[in-house]
Design a protein around this motif. Sequence first.
Motif, PDB file in Angstrom:
ATOM      1  N   VAL A   1     -27.078 -32.792  -0.905  1.00  0.00           N
ATOM      2  CA  VAL A   1     -28.154 -33.079  -1.859  1.00  0.00           C
ATOM      3  C   VAL A   1     -29.417 -33.471  -1.097  1.00  0.00           C
ATOM      4  CG1 VAL A   1     -26.674 -33.639  -3.806  1.00  0.00           C
ATOM      5  CG2 VAL A   1     -27.220 -35.433  -2.160  1.00  0.00           C
ATOM      6  N   ASP A   2     -30.535 -32.920  -1.523  1.00  0.00           N
ATOM      7  CA  ASP A   2     -31.784 -33.129  -0.789  1.00  0.00           C
ATOM      8  C   ASP A   2     -32.651 -34.215  -1.424  1.00  0.00           C
ATOM      9  OD1 ASP A   2     -33.117 -31.883  -2.933  1.00  0.00           O
ATOM     10  OD2 ASP A   2     -33.214 -29.944  -1.911  1.00  0.00           O
ATOM     11  N   HIS A   3     -33.934 -34.223  -1.041  1.00  0.00           N
ATOM     12  CA  HIS A   3     -34.822 -35.304  -1.482  1.00  0.00           C
ATOM     13  C   HIS A   3     -34.966 -35.361  -2.994  1.00  0.00           C
ATOM     14  CE1 HIS A   3     -37.809 -31.960  -1.495  1.00  0.00           C
ATOM     15  NE2 HIS A   3     -38.368 -32.657  -2.470  1.00  0.00           N
ATOM     16  N   GLY A   4     -34.763 -34.221  -3.683  1.00  0.00           N
ATOM     17  CA  GLY A   4     -34.866 -34.225  -5.136  1.00  0.00           C
ATOM     18  C   GLY A   4     -33.937 -35.231  -5.778  1.00  0.00           C
ATOM     19  N   LEU A   5     -32.803 -35.490  -5.133  1.00  0.00           N
ATOM     20  CA  LEU A   5     -31.837 -36.460  -5.648  1.00  0.00           C
ATOM     21  C   LEU A   5     -31.884 -37.792  -4.917  1.00  0.00           C
ATOM     22  CD1 LEU A   5     -28.347 -35.813  -6.990  1.00  0.00           C
ATOM     23  CD2 LEU A   5     -28.545 -37.485  -5.153  1.00  0.00           C
ATOM     24  N   THR A   6     -32.073 -37.763  -3.592  1.00  0.00           N
ATOM     25  CA  THR A   6     -31.985 -39.024  -2.843  1.00  0.00           C
ATOM     26  C   THR A   6     -33.250 -39.876  -2.947  1.00  0.00           C
ATOM     27  OG1 THR A   6     -32.707 -38.028  -0.740  1.00  0.00           O
ATOM     28  CG2 THR A   6     -30.334 -38.042  -1.216  1.00  0.00           C
ATOM     29  N   VAL A   7     -34.423 -39.255  -3.092  1.00  0.00           N
ATOM     30  CA  VAL A   7     -35.643 -40.070  -3.210  1.00  0.00           C
ATOM     31  C   VAL A   7     -35.625 -40.933  -4.473  1.00  0.00           C
ATOM     32  CG1 VAL A   7     -38.143 -39.943  -3.615  1.00  0.00           C
ATOM     33  CG2 VAL A   7     -37.118 -38.706  -1.698  1.00  0.00           C
ATOM     34  N   PRO A   8     -35.275 -40.396  -5.656  1.00  0.00           N
ATOM     35  CA  PRO A   8     -35.179 -41.285  -6.823  1.00  0.00           C
ATOM     36  C   PRO A   8     -34.200 -42.434  -6.629  1.00  0.00           C
ATOM     37  CG  PRO A   8     -35.234 -39.005  -7.531  1.00  0.00           C
ATOM     38  CD  PRO A   8     -35.096 -38.985  -6.035  1.00  0.00           C
ATOM     39  N   LEU A   9     -33.070 -42.188  -5.956  1.00  0.00           N
ATOM     40  CA  LEU A   9     -32.136 -43.283  -5.701  1.00  0.00           C
ATOM     41  C   LEU A   9     -32.781 -44.372  -4.853  1.00  0.00           C
ATOM     42  CD1 LEU A   9     -28.857 -41.246  -4.997  1.00  0.00           C
ATOM     43  CD2 LEU A   9     -29.320 -42.676  -6.999  1.00  0.00           C
ATOM     44  N   SER A  10     -33.553 -43.968  -3.842  1.00  0.00           N
ATOM     45  CA  SER A  10     -34.239 -44.950  -3.002  1.00  0.00           C
ATOM     46  C   SER A  10     -35.299 -45.708  -3.788  1.00  0.00           C
ATOM     47  CB  SER A  10     -34.886 -44.257  -1.796  1.00  0.00           C
ATOM     48  OG  SER A  10     -33.918 -43.662  -0.960  1.00  0.00           O
ATOM     49  N   LEU A  11     -36.013 -45.021  -4.658  1.00  0.00           N
ATOM     50  CA  LEU A  11     -37.059 -45.671  -5.444  1.00  0.00           C
ATOM     51  C   LEU A  11     -36.475 -46.724  -6.384  1.00  0.00           C
ATOM     52  CD1 LEU A  11     -39.200 -42.533  -6.335  1.00  0.00           C
ATOM     53  CD2 LEU A  11     -39.921 -44.420  -4.856  1.00  0.00           C
ATOM     54  N   MET A  12     -35.319 -46.436  -6.970  1.00  0.00           N
ATOM     55  CA  MET A  12     -34.745 -47.352  -7.964  1.00  0.00           C
ATOM     56  C   MET A  12     -33.815 -48.402  -7.363  1.00  0.00           C
ATOM     57  SD  MET A  12     -36.338 -45.681 -10.229  1.00  0.00           S
ATOM     58  CE  MET A  12     -36.870 -43.963 -10.363  1.00  0.00           C
ATOM     59  N   PHE A  13     -33.207 -48.095  -6.199  1.00  0.00           N
ATOM     60  CA  PHE A  13     -32.202 -49.002  -5.638  1.00  0.00           C
ATOM     61  C   PHE A  13     -32.574 -49.562  -4.276  1.00  0.00           C
ATOM     62  CE2 PHE A  13     -29.062 -46.287  -8.217  1.00  0.00           C
ATOM     63  CZ  PHE A  13     -29.071 -47.177  -9.288  1.00  0.00           C
ATOM     64  N   GLY A  14     -33.673 -49.108  -3.680  1.00  0.00           N
ATOM     65  CA  GLY A  14     -34.050 -49.626  -2.376  1.00  0.00           C
ATOM     66  C   GLY A  14     -33.243 -49.007  -1.245  1.00  0.00           C
ATOM     67  N   GLN A  15     -32.857 -49.823  -0.286  1.00  0.00           N
ATOM     68  CA  GLN A  15     -32.171 -49.338   0.910  1.00  0.00           C
ATOM     69  C   GLN A  15     -30.828 -50.047   1.113  1.00  0.00           C
ATOM     70  OE1 GLN A  15     -35.909 -50.131   3.204  1.00  0.00           O
ATOM     71  NE2 GLN A  15     -35.497 -48.121   4.122  1.00  0.00           N
ATOM     72  N   PRO A  16     -29.887 -49.872   0.186  1.00  0.00           N
ATOM     73  CA  PRO A  16     -28.578 -50.530   0.317  1.00  0.00           C
ATOM     74  C   PRO A  16     -27.686 -49.816   1.326  1.00  0.00           C
ATOM     75  CG  PRO A  16     -28.578 -49.114  -1.601  1.00  0.00           C
ATOM     76  CD  PRO A  16     -29.976 -49.046  -1.025  1.00  0.00           C
ATOM     77  N   GLN A  17     -26.620 -50.487   1.726  1.00  0.00           N
ATOM     78  CA  GLN A  17     -25.629 -49.863   2.606  1.00  0.00           C
ATOM     79  C   GLN A  17     -24.840 -48.782   1.877  1.00  0.00           C
ATOM     80  OE1 GLN A  17     -25.135 -50.445   6.026  1.00  0.00           O
ATOM     81  NE2 GLN A  17     -27.127 -51.431   5.686  1.00  0.00           N
ATOM     82  N   ALA A  18     -24.682 -48.957   0.563  1.00  0.00           N
ATOM     83  CA  ALA A  18     -24.029 -47.959  -0.283  1.00  0.00           C
ATOM     84  C   ALA A  18     -24.745 -47.959  -1.629  1.00  0.00           C
ATOM     85  CB  ALA A  18     -22.554 -48.282  -0.478  1.00  0.00           C
ATOM     86  N   TRP A  19     -24.880 -46.798  -2.236  1.00  0.00           N
ATOM     87  CA  TRP A  19     -25.514 -46.756  -3.559  1.00  0.00           C
ATOM     88  C   TRP A  19     -24.670 -47.559  -4.535  1.00  0.00           C
ATOM     89  CZ3 TRP A  19     -30.096 -45.554  -2.560  1.00  0.00           C
ATOM     90  CH2 TRP A  19     -30.450 -44.495  -1.727  1.00  0.00           C
ATOM     91  N   PRO A  20     -25.301 -48.324  -5.431  1.00  0.00           N
ATOM     92  CA  PRO A  20     -24.542 -49.255  -6.272  1.00  0.00           C
ATOM     93  C   PRO A  20     -23.854 -48.626  -7.475  1.00  0.00           C
ATOM     94  CG  PRO A  20     -26.885 -49.435  -6.750  1.00  0.00           C
ATOM     95  CD  PRO A  20     -26.759 -48.484  -5.593  1.00  0.00           C
ATOM     96  N   CYS A  21     -23.910 -47.296  -7.617  1.00  0.00           N
ATOM     97  CA  CYS A  21     -23.254 -46.653  -8.740  1.00  0.00           C
ATOM     98  C   CYS A  21     -22.796 -45.253  -8.335  1.00  0.00           C
ATOM     99  CB  CYS A  21     -24.188 -46.569  -9.950  1.00  0.00           C
ATOM    100  SG  CYS A  21     -25.616 -45.502  -9.677  1.00  0.00           S
ATOM    101  N   LYS A  22     -21.953 -44.668  -9.157  1.00  0.00           N
ATOM    102  CA  LYS A  22     -21.571 -43.275  -8.981  1.00  0.00           C
ATOM    103  C   LYS A  22     -22.709 -42.391  -9.500  1.00  0.00           C
ATOM    104  CE  LYS A  22     -17.341 -44.563  -7.839  1.00  0.00           C
ATOM    105  NZ  LYS A  22     -16.821 -44.467  -6.463  1.00  0.00           N
ATOM    106  N   VAL A  23     -22.779 -41.174  -8.977  1.00  0.00           N
ATOM    107  CA  VAL A  23     -23.850 -40.255  -9.361  1.00  0.00           C
ATOM    108  C   VAL A  23     -23.250 -38.888  -9.685  1.00  0.00           C
ATOM    109  CG1 VAL A  23     -25.957 -39.064  -8.616  1.00  0.00           C
ATOM    110  CG2 VAL A  23     -25.554 -41.448  -7.939  1.00  0.00           C
ATOM    111  N   ILE A  24     -23.663 -38.326 -10.807  1.00  0.00           N
ATOM    112  CA  ILE A  24     -23.310 -36.955 -11.154  1.00  0.00           C
ATOM    113  C   ILE A  24     -24.571 -36.110 -11.014  1.00  0.00           C
ATOM    114  CG2 ILE A  24     -22.537 -35.381 -12.978  1.00  0.00           C
ATOM    115  CD1 ILE A  24     -20.884 -37.696 -14.107  1.00  0.00           C
ATOM    116  N   PRO A  25     -24.643 -35.251  -9.984  1.00  0.00           N
ATOM    117  CA  PRO A  25     -25.826 -34.406  -9.818  1.00  0.00           C
ATOM    118  C   PRO A  25     -25.848 -33.290 -10.872  1.00  0.00           C
ATOM    119  CG  PRO A  25     -24.555 -34.592  -7.766  1.00  0.00           C
ATOM    120  CD  PRO A  25     -23.688 -35.078  -8.879  1.00  0.00           C
ATOM    121  N   LEU A  26     -27.021 -33.080 -11.454  1.00  0.00           N
ATOM    122  CA  LEU A  26     -27.205 -31.967 -12.375  1.00  0.00           C
ATOM    123  C   LEU A  26     -28.455 -31.215 -11.931  1.00  0.00           C
ATOM    124  CD1 LEU A  26     -26.675 -32.042 -16.217  1.00  0.00           C
ATOM    125  CD2 LEU A  26     -28.225 -30.448 -15.107  1.00  0.00           C
TER     126      LEU A  26
END
Length: 279
Positions: free
Chosen positions: A123-148
């Motif tokens: 998964v590229d920036h289209g998916l990972t940038v929003p995660l960074s914007l909403m969750f910051g820089q954690p060691q692991a994303w705080p939720c599961k993600v279903i890419p669409l």
Amino acid sequence: MARITAGVASSHIPALGVAIDFDKRAEPYWEPVLAGYDWTREWEAAQKPDVVILVYNDHASAFDMKIIPTFAIGCGEAYKPADEGWGPRKVPVVEGHPDLAWHIAQSLILDEFDMTIINEMDVDHGLTVPLSLMFGQPQAWPCKVIPLAVNVVTYPPPSGNRCWALGEAIRKAVESFPDDLNVQVWGTGGMSHQLQGPRAGLINREWDNRFLDGLVGSSDALRHIPHIEYLRETGSEGIEMVMWLIMRGALGRTTRCLHRHYHVPASNTAVGHIVLEPM
């Protein structure tokens, strides 16, 4: 049962990821852009979603001209950050939720949406940038993600009406899943921007803000905007905003705005962000 508790929409400009990854948030250029997400990061920390259905478009990382799915849902266990030419972003691996994803895929296909099912992809920036914007820089994303993933790169993209209807079908699917899950739907991409040609750099503040207005309340007028209006008013890449309509359709008849942010410019584009809850 599972329930959709909120919708989030945001631009997914790759330069936003660079600004976060290389600690540029305090720089005068980036500070007002990223400050608009401070509220959302605090809100997400309190909301603690179990799953995010993240609507985005791939940028020739998982798909290319060999295969162009209109709608593709990720049903795998995990998704690594893609190498987009300068190495993968140093962000956590995205953990999927296969049980819910397969349930949604089955429900959508039986509702006559021809979904492409993906079990392995980066998964590229289209998916990972929003995660960074909403969750910051954690060691692991705080939720599961279903890419669409949605095709908004190669003509013809799906209509806004079809995207809205897909959101409605996703809501039906989620609400029929028996587990008690707090689910959010995110729509990403946009707002007005054009990356090439004589109109490169086009930004239409007035149109962007009317679009943000239209996401709030009970009107469904946005679903009827034709492709040609997106192209004329918001540039060739503005068509990405149809992905926001999947999020809006998933929220039901009426929404309330919790937070809104709009900033120009960021990497020669407009940044839009909104947080909605169903009413």
